[in-house]
Design an enzyme around this catalytic site. Structure first.
Site, PDB file in Angstrom:
ATOM      1  N   ASP A  54      80.604  54.051  20.734  1.00  0.00           N
ATOM      2  CA  ASP A  54      79.159  54.097  20.869  1.00  0.00           C
ATOM      3  C   ASP A  54      78.773  55.090  21.969  1.00  0.00           C
ATOM      4  O   ASP A  54      79.412  56.132  22.112  1.00  0.00           O
ATOM      5  CB  ASP A  54      78.629  52.683  21.167  1.00  0.00           C
ATOM      6  CG  ASP A  54      77.283  52.421  20.518  1.00  0.00           C
ATOM      7  OD1 ASP A  54      76.282  52.962  21.021  1.00  0.00           O
ATOM      8  OD2 ASP A  54      77.217  51.674  19.515  1.00  0.00           O
ATOM      9  N   HIS A  91      72.020  52.461  24.008  1.00  0.00           N
ATOM     10  CA  HIS A  91      72.418  51.835  22.743  1.00  0.00           C
ATOM     11  C   HIS A  91      73.702  51.032  22.887  1.00  0.00           C
ATOM     12  O   HIS A  91      73.789  49.867  22.466  1.00  0.00           O
ATOM     13  CB  HIS A  91      72.575  52.921  21.679  1.00  0.00           C
ATOM     14  CG  HIS A  91      72.823  52.420  20.300  1.00  0.00           C
ATOM     15  ND1 HIS A  91      74.060  52.050  19.855  1.00  0.00           N
ATOM     16  CD2 HIS A  91      71.978  52.243  19.250  1.00  0.00           C
ATOM     17  CE1 HIS A  91      73.982  51.661  18.587  1.00  0.00           C
ATOM     18  NE2 HIS A  91      72.734  51.768  18.198  1.00  0.00           N
ATOM     19  N   SER A 281      72.604  48.539  13.312  1.00  0.00           N
ATOM     20  CA  SER A 281      73.469  48.566  14.495  1.00  0.00           C
ATOM     21  C   SER A 281      73.638  47.168  15.062  1.00  0.00           C
ATOM     22  O   SER A 281      74.759  46.703  15.315  1.00  0.00           O
ATOM     23  CB  SER A 281      72.853  49.455  15.591  1.00  0.00           C
ATOM     24  OG  SER A 281      73.070  50.807  15.376  1.00  0.00           O
TER      25      SER A 281
END
Length: 474
Positions: A54, A91, A281
């Site tokens: 990520d 994120h 996600s």
């Protein structure tokens, strides 16, 4: 009101807008997926390693350092000591919170708080990443899956999708995830956020072997009777639809204070430590955590068996999910089933296809020059040659991937985490005409205490030719 990212993206870190102001707590998520009842109630994911590919993770209070390992930073920001390993976007921290978080201030506890999370940073503050970096990271995870014998990596979370639509039987990205699957790692991939009208999942969720996860709209209730396919989720084709659904709307997870999304979307904040986000996600991270719980209880399960058990979860009877006969992840149900000798017999990729086809419309740029052709970020790429090395677990030698020294040679790095892979200075120069890999925007940015010190994340040299307008928060 929906907010667009306004930033450039190579590939898509698959999160999208959240329409709820209250948010769905991780405690509620645990109830919805049957992880707080029966035999599942006492599971924490202990003894199971989860790899998170990520944007890195930030050392926020809700991420216990003892549960975090920093693998190699393969992002462009690895060349800046003040940014290395750290999540400048926000994120990755949100995903990590869903899996292993333990935020006493905000009350958010991850679905598998006892799992050991290995972060491999790929994306920068504006999300810039090339598919070649993703492939290199998958290779590293496969070859280093047993770096901690007490917590071997059994799960790989990919909340990422490339813009390519390559031939499945030759695609290098699908070949990479299939090598992980063959090595005993359950690969969980986000299905995509292009909407129900999108007839194709994003790559590598398109791969027939891996678990493709769509987001469920839980409509603010704990009951699954009203759950449906979230409107932003790709519905797929007859060849492949989402294998499972998991809660993915307005999920409350850890806030990365001062990060790119935190600055851009202050309306997504909840209190001082939490942040709301929606997308496949988040659904993928929930599923990865659920897999960790299942593997803690039944460590002998193969990836094929795990997939089979999860696909026999909660039947959703309403709306599009009902029409498509989709099921939602349910840990308690999976634990109550008898595993069968499940074996998937799909045609596997041979990995010899063009890297550029795997990119598709996802183009990372340096000084506005896109990376094209059979080149990785680090140099020339010969897919057949790479596939042969990857298949035998030899694409990495120390910190060198396919002849390119892109990381340190072992666990010699230093960071906030319990264990850290070393860093390396990248050789040569980028394809955009500059003389080195530095970016003037990196100076003046630093993690200080519990927050980023910068007020803006703009003007990066490495970005993308494609706006990621589906990545929305708040």
């Amino acid at each position: 009101m929906a907010l667009t990212s306004g930033g450039g993206w190579a590939g898509r870190w698959l999160s999208t807008a959240t329409g709820s102001t209250a948010g769905t707590s991780l405690k509620d998520v645990r109830t919805i997926i049957g992880a707080d009842t029966g035999a599942a109630a006492n599971l924490t994911g202990a003894g199971v390693g989860v790899a998170l590919l990520d944007t890195g993770v930030a050392p926020v209070a809700g991420l216990p350092a003892g549960q975090i390992v920093n693998g190699p930073d393969l992002s462009f920001e690895s060349q800046a000591a003040n940014l290395r390993y750290l999540d400048s976007y926000g994120h990755g921290t949100h995903m990590a919170g869903i899996i292993v978080g333990n935020d006493t201030a905000g009350g958010a506890k991850g679905i598998a708080p006892g799992a050991k999370l290995t972060s491999v940073k790929l994306g920068t503050a504006n999300g810039a990443v090339d598919v070649s970096q993703v492939i290199a990271a998958i290779d590293w995870v496969v070859e280093n899956r047993n770096h901690d014998p007490a917590n071997p990596i059994r799960v790989l979370n990919l909340s990422y999708g490339s813009g390519g639509n390559p031939a499945a039987w030759t695609d290098p990205l699908q070949f990479a995830v299939e090598q992980a699957w063959k090595a005993g790692i359950v690969v969980v991939a986000a299905a995509g956020n292009d909407g129900n009208a999108a007839t194709r999942l994003t790559n590598p969720a398109t791969d027939p072997f891996v678990i493709a996860v769509g987001a469920a709209a839980t409509k603010g209730t704990l009951s699954t009777a009203d759950d449906d396919l979230a409107p932003f989720t790709n519905s797929g084709t007859a060849d492949k639809v989402p294998d499972v659904l998991a809660p993915g709307e307005s999920i409350l997870s850890l806030r990365d204070t001062g990060s790119s999304i935190d600055v851009a979307y202050p309306g997504a904040r909840s209190g001082t430590t939490l942040f709301r986000g929606s997308g496949t996600s988040q659904a993928a991270a929930v599923t990865s955590a659920a897999v960790a719980l299942l593997l803690q209880a039944r460590p002998s399960l193969t990836p094929d068996q795990v997939k089979d058990l999860l696909k026999r979860g909660t039947t959703l009877a309403t709306g599009k999910a009902g029409a498509m006969r989709l099921k939602q992840v349910n840990v308690a149900t999976a634990l109550g089933l008898t595993p069968v000798a499940a074996t998937q017999n799909f045609v596997a990729s041979n990995g010899t296809g063009n890297l550029d086809d795997a990119r598709g419309v996802s183009r990372v740029v340096s000084n506005n020059v896109p990376l094209t052709g059979e080149f990785t970020v680090f140099g020339p790429f010969h897919s057949a040659n790479w596939a042969a090395y990857s298949a035998t677990g030899n694409s990495w030698i120390g910190g060198t991937w396919m002849g390119n020294p892109i990381a340190g040679n072992g666990w010699t790095g230093r960071s906030f985490a319990s264990k850290t892979w070393g860093a390396a200075t990248w050789l040569g120069a980028p394809w955009g005409g500059t003389q080195d890999w530095s970016d003037p925007t990196w100076s003046g940015r630093a993690w200080s205490g519990r927050a980023w010190s910068t007020g803006a994340w703009t003007g990066a040299r490495f970005a993308s030719s494609e706006d990621w307008t589906t990545s929305l928060w708040g």
